[in-house]
Design a protein around this motif. Structure first.
Motif, PDB file in Angstrom:
ATOM      1  N   LEU A   1      36.609  45.385  45.234  1.00  0.00           N
ATOM      2  CA  LEU A   1      37.708  44.488  45.579  1.00  0.00           C
ATOM      3  C   LEU A   1      39.038  45.024  45.070  1.00  0.00           C
ATOM      4  O   LEU A   1      40.099  44.533  45.459  1.00  0.00           O
ATOM      5  CB  LEU A   1      37.448  43.090  45.019  1.00  0.00           C
ATOM      6  N   ALA A   2      38.982  46.017  44.198  1.00  0.00           N
ATOM      7  CA  ALA A   2      40.169  46.726  43.720  1.00  0.00           C
ATOM      8  C   ALA A   2      39.767  48.156  43.416  1.00  0.00           C
ATOM      9  O   ALA A   2      38.612  48.418  43.063  1.00  0.00           O
ATOM     10  CB  ALA A   2      40.745  46.063  42.469  1.00  0.00           C
TER      11      ALA A   2
ATOM     12  N   VAL B   1      48.103  36.112  40.641  1.00  0.00           N
ATOM     13  CA  VAL B   1      49.363  36.342  41.318  1.00  0.00           C
ATOM     14  C   VAL B   1      49.319  37.719  41.960  1.00  0.00           C
ATOM     15  O   VAL B   1      48.991  38.705  41.291  1.00  0.00           O
ATOM     16  CB  VAL B   1      50.544  36.275  40.319  1.00  0.00           C
ATOM     17  N   GLY B   2      49.634  37.783  43.238  1.00  0.00           N
ATOM     18  CA  GLY B   2      49.677  39.064  43.935  1.00  0.00           C
ATOM     19  C   GLY B   2      51.089  39.394  44.357  1.00  0.00           C
ATOM     20  O   GLY B   2      51.810  38.526  44.845  1.00  0.00           O
ATOM     21  N   VAL B   3      51.478  40.642  44.154  1.00  0.00           N
ATOM     22  CA  VAL B   3      52.797  41.112  44.593  1.00  0.00           C
ATOM     23  C   VAL B   3      52.625  42.371  45.437  1.00  0.00           C
ATOM     24  O   VAL B   3      51.729  43.177  45.177  1.00  0.00           O
ATOM     25  CB  VAL B   3      53.748  41.375  43.400  1.00  0.00           C
TER      26      VAL B   3
ATOM     27  N   ASP C   1      42.860  37.670  49.265  1.00  0.00           N
ATOM     28  CA  ASP C   1      42.212  36.355  49.183  1.00  0.00           C
ATOM     29  C   ASP C   1      40.806  36.458  48.597  1.00  0.00           C
ATOM     30  O   ASP C   1      40.415  35.637  47.768  1.00  0.00           O
ATOM     31  CB  ASP C   1      42.152  35.690  50.561  1.00  0.00           C
ATOM     32  N   ARG C   2      40.049  37.471  49.011  1.00  0.00           N
ATOM     33  CA  ARG C   2      38.699  37.654  48.467  1.00  0.00           C
ATOM     34  C   ARG C   2      38.751  37.964  46.978  1.00  0.00           C
ATOM     35  O   ARG C   2      37.936  37.460  46.200  1.00  0.00           O
ATOM     36  CB  ARG C   2      37.966  38.775  49.210  1.00  0.00           C
ATOM     37  N   LEU C   3      39.715  38.778  46.569  1.00  0.00           N
ATOM     38  CA  LEU C   3      39.875  39.087  45.153  1.00  0.00           C
ATOM     39  C   LEU C   3      40.240  37.837  44.367  1.00  0.00           C
ATOM     40  O   LEU C   3      39.675  37.577  43.302  1.00  0.00           O
ATOM     41  CB  LEU C   3      40.923  40.184  44.961  1.00  0.00           C
ATOM     42  N   ALA C   4      41.158  37.041  44.884  1.00  0.00           N
ATOM     43  CA  ALA C   4      41.551  35.801  44.207  1.00  0.00           C
ATOM     44  C   ALA C   4      40.352  34.862  44.041  1.00  0.00           C
ATOM     45  O   ALA C   4      40.167  34.259  42.979  1.00  0.00           O
ATOM     46  CB  ALA C   4      42.677  35.109  44.974  1.00  0.00           C
ATOM     47  N   GLU C   5      39.532  34.737  45.083  1.00  0.00           N
ATOM     48  CA  GLU C   5      38.334  33.894  45.002  1.00  0.00           C
ATOM     49  C   GLU C   5      37.361  34.426  43.959  1.00  0.00           C
ATOM     50  O   GLU C   5      36.786  33.659  43.188  1.00  0.00           O
ATOM     51  CB  GLU C   5      37.649  33.824  46.364  1.00  0.00           C
TER      52      GLU C   5
END
Length: 107
Positions: free
Chosen positions: A31-32, A86-88, A68-72
């Motif tokens: 995911l990253a 928080v994503g930038v 979105d998948r990473l945030a979940e």
């Protein structure tokens, strides 16, 4: 510089061990591409109180489409009631590095 639609997603954790475990899980799941951890001091308001805490910040480099998948994933695996997620956008960078992030997060 090449436009790759990448983002940096940031969260924090209360201990280095938990931050390392979350970072490893995210990168293992692709995911990253990578995660950077470093100690920070945080000042915030929670439950009506001003608090000062030591935390571990984690910056994840990933493709915007995985945001979105990473945030979940972070929310599901985090111990905080309301973790910072928080994503930038990445607006510039070396083409080789940006290509590597894309390749490292491809399934």
């Amino acid at each position: 510089m090449t436009n790759h639609a990448l983002i940096v997603v940031t969260t924090t954790h209360d201990t280095e061990v938990r931050a390392q475990a979350l970072a490893s899980a995210v990168v293992r799941e692709r995911l990253a591409a990578c995660a950077q951890l470093y100690p920070v001091g945080s000042v915030y308001r929670w439950d009506g109180e001003l608090r000062t805490e030591s935390e571990w910040r984690i910056d994840f480099k990933t493709r915007a489409e995985l945001g979105d998948r990473l945030a979940e994933f972070i929310a599901e695996h985090h111990t905080y009631d309301t973790p910072e997620i928080v994503g930038v956008p990445v607006v510039t960078g070396s083409a080789a590095y940006l290509d590597w992030v894309n390749a490292a997060t491809a399934h």
